[in-house]
Design an enzyme around this catalytic site. Structure first.
Site, short mmCIF file in Angstrom:
data_model
loop_
_atom_site.label_atom_id
_atom_site.label_comp_id
_atom_site.label_asym_id
_atom_site.label_seq_id
_atom_site.Cartn_x
_atom_site.Cartn_y
_atom_site.Cartn_z
N VAL A 114 10.38 -16.00 1.27
CA VAL A 114 8.94 -15.50 1.19
C VAL A 114 9.17 -14.11 0.74
O VAL A 114 9.37 -13.15 1.44
CB VAL A 114 8.10 -15.60 2.41
CG1 VAL A 114 6.79 -14.89 2.21
CG2 VAL A 114 7.76 -17.05 3.01
N PRO A 115 9.20 -13.65 -0.46
CA PRO A 115 10.11 -12.42 -1.16
C PRO A 115 8.95 -11.23 -1.00
O PRO A 115 8.57 -10.77 -1.97
CB PRO A 115 10.20 -12.84 -2.67
CG PRO A 115 9.12 -13.92 -2.92
CD PRO A 115 8.97 -14.64 -1.57
N CYS A 116 8.91 -11.00 0.29
CA CYS A 116 7.94 -9.76 0.61
C CYS A 116 8.77 -8.49 -0.19
O CYS A 116 7.80 -7.43 -0.50
CB CYS A 116 7.99 -9.60 2.06
SG CYS A 116 9.36 -9.30 3.20
N HIS A 117 9.96 -8.43 -0.48
CA HIS A 117 10.41 -7.37 -1.12
C HIS A 117 9.93 -6.99 -2.62
O HIS A 117 10.12 -5.96 -3.15
CB HIS A 117 12.13 -7.45 -1.27
CG HIS A 117 12.46 -8.52 -2.12
ND1 HIS A 117 12.37 -9.92 -1.70
CD2 HIS A 117 12.91 -8.72 -3.43
CE1 HIS A 117 12.91 -10.61 -2.63
NE2 HIS A 117 13.15 -9.99 -3.64
#
Length: 182
Positions: free
Chosen positions: A140-143
């Site tokens: 879950v690519p929060c970056h």
């Protein structure tokens, strides 16, 4: 928030191009993921909290680990094919994670854009708080979520903003990791 642990919950640490990562799963579904942590033992302690036991990855989890390794080695993959269990997360967080997971490698959205996507314009700070509690970073690519001016503010994974910048550069995101004239 935590997962009500299934007795079959397992975890494994594995090496990648950017350092050791960790994954926790039950029934071939990932519920926790950890990026490298420079503090000895911290990653192991975090991934096994709540009684999760280390175990040999199943075929499906071994495939997920291979996908993460390849991605972190520069073979970009959206990793959306990895099944996740976010059922223990609040509804708002799950909505934020769904929008975030749809961001392709090399692209970004602003916190306000994510808020608008889930029908909560004006909830940019709440989006930031949800992403700060993301139990499955990278997958879950929060970056890939930035401030409106594309500045890097806060990143709750180990290494903080430097890790966020490193992941964006690795994914060849415009404006990150590119040579400049000055």
């Amino acid at each position: 928030m935590g997962v009500t642990l299934d007795p079959s919950a397992r975890a494994a640490l594995f090496d990648t191009a950017i350092g050791d990562c960790a994954i926790a799963w039950h029934d071939d579904v990932v519920f926790r993921f950890g990026l490298p942590n420079p503090k000895p033992g911290a990653l192991h302690g975090w991934i096994t909290r709540g009684g999760v036991v280390e175990g040999e990855p199943t075929a499906a989890i071994a495939e997920a680990i291979a996908g993460v390794r390849a991605h972190l080695a520069g073979e970009l993959d959206d990793l959306r094919w990895i099944p996740l269990d976010l059922s223990a997360e609040p509804e708002f967080h799950r909505a934020v994670f769904d929008v975030t997971r749809a961001i392709d490698p090399g692209h970004t959205l602003g916190y306000g854009q994510v808020a608008a996507e889930i029908g909560k314009p004006g909830a940019a700070q709440a989006v930031g708080r949800a992403l700060g509690r993301n139990p499955i970073p990278l997958i879950v690519p929060c970056h890939r979520v930035l401030t409106a001016d594309h500045a890097l503010h806060g990143f709750s994974a180990p290494g903080g903003i430097e890790t966020k910048q490193r992941l964006l550069a690795l994914e060849r995101t415009s404006g990150f990791g590119e040579p400049t004239l000055f």
